[in-house]
Design a protein around this motif. Structure first.
Motif, PDB file in Angstrom:
ATOM      1  N   UNK A   1       0.809  -1.215   0.000  1.00 20.88           N
ATOM      2  CA  UNK A   1       0.000   0.000   0.000  1.00 20.88           C
ATOM      3  C   UNK A   1       0.843   1.267   0.000  1.00 20.88           C
ATOM      4  N   UNK A   2       1.981   1.249   0.691  1.00 21.93           N
ATOM      5  CA  UNK A   2       2.867   2.417   0.669  1.00 21.93           C
ATOM      6  C   UNK A   2       3.358   2.667  -0.757  1.00 21.93           C
ATOM      7  N   UNK A   3       3.746   1.588  -1.449  1.00 23.72           N
ATOM      8  CA  UNK A   3       4.162   1.727  -2.855  1.00 23.72           C
ATOM      9  C   UNK A   3       3.003   2.215  -3.704  1.00 23.72           C
ATOM     10  N   UNK A   4       1.802   1.698  -3.425  1.00 22.64           N
ATOM     11  CA  UNK A   4       0.628   2.163  -4.161  1.00 22.64           C
ATOM     12  C   UNK A   4       0.315   3.618  -3.902  1.00 22.64           C
ATOM     13  N   UNK A   5       0.543   4.054  -2.661  1.00 20.48           N
ATOM     14  CA  UNK A   5       0.309   5.452  -2.311  1.00 20.48           C
ATOM     15  C   UNK A   5       1.225   6.365  -3.117  1.00 20.48           C
ATOM     16  N   UNK A   6       2.508   6.020  -3.175  1.00 22.57           N
ATOM     17  CA  UNK A   6       3.468   6.806  -3.950  1.00 22.57           C
ATOM     18  C   UNK A   6       3.104   6.770  -5.427  1.00 22.57           C
ATOM     19  N   UNK A   7       2.774   5.576  -5.924  1.00 20.26           N
ATOM     20  CA  UNK A   7       2.433   5.422  -7.331  1.00 20.26           C
ATOM     21  C   UNK A   7       1.180   6.205  -7.695  1.00 20.26           C
ATOM     22  N   UNK A   8       0.208   6.267  -6.777  1.00 13.97           N
ATOM     23  CA  UNK A   8      -1.027   7.007  -7.058  1.00 13.97           C
ATOM     24  C   UNK A   8      -0.754   8.480  -7.296  1.00 13.97           C
ATOM     25  N   UNK A   9       0.166   9.062  -6.508  1.00 14.14           N
ATOM     26  CA  UNK A   9       0.505  10.462  -6.713  1.00 14.14           C
ATOM     27  C   UNK A   9       1.171  10.678  -8.068  1.00 14.14           C
ATOM     28  N   UNK A  10       2.025   9.735  -8.441  1.00 14.23           N
ATOM     29  CA  UNK A  10       2.717   9.858  -9.717  1.00 14.23           C
ATOM     30  C   UNK A  10       1.764   9.603 -10.881  1.00 14.23           C
ATOM     31  N   UNK A  11       0.811   8.678 -10.675  1.00 11.60           N
ATOM     32  CA  UNK A  11      -0.077   8.252 -11.755  1.00 11.60           C
ATOM     33  C   UNK A  11      -0.931   9.395 -12.287  1.00 11.60           C
ATOM     34  N   UNK A  12      -1.448  10.252 -11.394  1.00 18.33           N
ATOM     35  CA  UNK A  12      -2.347  11.318 -11.837  1.00 18.33           C
ATOM     36  C   UNK A  12      -1.738  12.215 -12.902  1.00 18.33           C
ATOM     37  N   UNK A  13      -0.597  12.865 -12.627  1.00 19.72           N
ATOM     38  CA  UNK A  13       0.017  13.720 -13.649  1.00 19.72           C
ATOM     39  C   UNK A  13       0.414  12.966 -14.912  1.00 19.72           C
ATOM     40  N   UNK A  14       0.915  11.723 -14.755  1.00 18.62           N
ATOM     41  CA  UNK A  14       1.302  10.945 -15.939  1.00 18.62           C
ATOM     42  C   UNK A  14       0.095  10.706 -16.832  1.00 18.62           C
ATOM     43  N   UNK A  15      -1.009  10.302 -16.237  1.00 21.77           N
ATOM     44  CA  UNK A  15      -2.209   9.977 -17.007  1.00 21.77           C
ATOM     45  C   UNK A  15      -2.831  11.226 -17.614  1.00 21.77           C
ATOM     46  N   UNK A  16      -2.751  12.357 -16.918  1.00 19.93           N
ATOM     47  CA  UNK A  16      -3.288  13.601 -17.473  1.00 19.93           C
ATOM     48  C   UNK A  16      -2.421  14.147 -18.606  1.00 19.93           C
ATOM     49  N   UNK A  17      -1.141  13.763 -18.650  1.00 19.22           N
ATOM     50  CA  UNK A  17      -0.241  14.298 -19.684  1.00 19.22           C
ATOM     51  C   UNK A  17       0.021  13.307 -20.806  1.00 19.22           C
TER      52      UNK A  17
END
Length: 408
Positions: A57-73
């Protein structure tokens, strides 16, 4: 009901619907029994075994923050496909893992990959469907997911009682098939940049654009309350199988009927419940859902065998029917078109936060107090979430988004 099925939904929605069904049948062959498998494989205390999910879940938490900008761009499609394929590989490798460090590495891998699909899929759904159809789209997607869960655990419990290795193969196969469907048949849905003063003001945002989301007070208070509901759910889904087998001798084959019941209830009742709940302001609906989660999870402490645990799952599932499509629609409708990835990213990471805290907290309650303490703690989380939703509703009724539009 008839009007719901008369909705004209795009072909790509049905591609996702079919892919969700295939991948969920596969993945749910193993995930209800994962803690049993890990606990027996490693022979460690429950707190240590559940700690693997905290790492995930900690890895998922970090990945979730990164995922938003990546997916929007960069877009939704390829991020989703890569996430599904990596998760399939993770399950394949997990069937061979034998040591704690090996499980840690695989939890890191899957924790990093999981949010990329989830955030991308939520954003793609919001791209594909206009606001008035989103509650219906999310309900139908949950129906697909739960048809898979109705089939997967029943088959997985039988297969796992013979060989866990084959159950892991089933999980990997389902995820890889869906990943290939997205890669070869889906189209990119990333909205084209829209000019104008509002967009220009958001471009220099720091923190990857999350500053705008963090300043959205109604949305952030919604997420705070929703995390406590997710805490309750994570304890139920992760620890009930271990608790039932360890203390009451409920085997994998029999336990598979419990998540299957959850899934069948969603299949048969989600759409009628959604048609009812969509008429009301979302916050009291979410409060009712949180209360039912708390009652369902807390009541496990009173059970003494399969049927008691089955009844607790029924109560929690009623809460799920009320809460989940409403929460997904609330999150999607709160997001500006050019920031859907970020909004849905923060919505998705509520599960990562909950799954990182809930199971290990439940393990602590089990190891330091008694097994029933797990369920008292989980039940209190659900009830507290209901109180928070009520508080926010009474404090800011005019600031909340209106309920999803009714079908004329």
């Amino acid at each position: 009901m008839r009007k719901l099925f008369e909705l004209r939904l795009p072909a790509q929605f049905w591609l996702m619907f079919a892919g969700m069904l295939i991948s969920t049948i596969g993945a749910s062959m193993i995930w209800p029994f994962l803690m049993i498998y890990v606990s027996e494989r490693l022979a460690m205390p429950l707190t240590v075994s559940a700690g693997l999910l905290t790492i995930n879940s900690v890895c998922g938490l970090i990945s979730s923050f990164i995922a938003g900008p990546i997916i929007d761009r960069l877009g939704r499609k390829w991020v989703m496909a890569i996430s599904l394929l990596v998760n399939g590989l993770g399950y394949l490798l997990m069937s061979r893992a034998e040591t704690y460090p090996a499980f840690v590495l695989l939890m890191i891998l899957q924790g990093a990959a999981n949010p990329l699909y989830r955030v991308g899929a939520d954003a793609m759904m919001a791209d594909l469907l206009p606001a008035e159809k989103r509650v219906d789209g999310y309900s139908l997607m949950r129906l697909s997911n739960n048809v898979g869960v109705a089939i997967g655990p029943a088959a997985g419990g039988f297969i796992a009682s013979i060989s866990y290795e084959y159950a892991f193969y089933g999980a990997a196969t389902g995820l890889v098939i869906y990943g290939l469907l997205i890669a070869f048949l889906a189209r990119e849905t990333l909205p084209q940049p829209v000019g104008g003063p509002a967009a220009a003001l958001r471009q220099p945002e720091r923190f990857g654009g999350y500053g705008h989301v963090l300043r959205d007070q109604p949305y952030m208070t919604f997420l705070l309350a929703f995390i406590f509901t997710q805490l309750s759910a994570s304890i139920m889904w992760v620890l009930l199988s271990v608790y039932a087998k360890t203390h009451y001798g409920v085997t994998e084959r029999l336990y598979g009927m419990i998540p299957m019941t959850n899934a069948l209830m969603v299949v048969f009742f989600q759409i009628p419940v959604t048609m009812l709940t969509r008429r009301f302001n979302p916050l009291p609906v979410l409060a009712l859902g949180g209360l039912l989660y708390g009652l369902g999870v807390g009541s496990v402490a009173l059970g003494s065998g399969f049927w008691g645990f089955w009844a607790s799952m029924v109560v929690m599932t009623i809460g799920e029917l009320v809460l989940v499509p409403t929460s997904s629609t609330y999150a999607a409708n709160s997001a500006p078109a050019d920031m859907r990835g970020r909004y849905m990213s923060l919505y998705g990471l509520t599960w990562n936060v909950a799954a990182g805290i809930g199971p290990v907290a439940g393990g602590f309650l089990n190891d330091w107090f008694n097994p029933q303490a797990i369920w008292y703690g989980g039940g209190l989380c659900g009830i507290f979430s209901a109180l928070l939703f009520v508080f926010f509703w009474l404090r800011r009724p005019a600031a909340e988004p209106a309920p999803a539009s009714k079908i004329p």
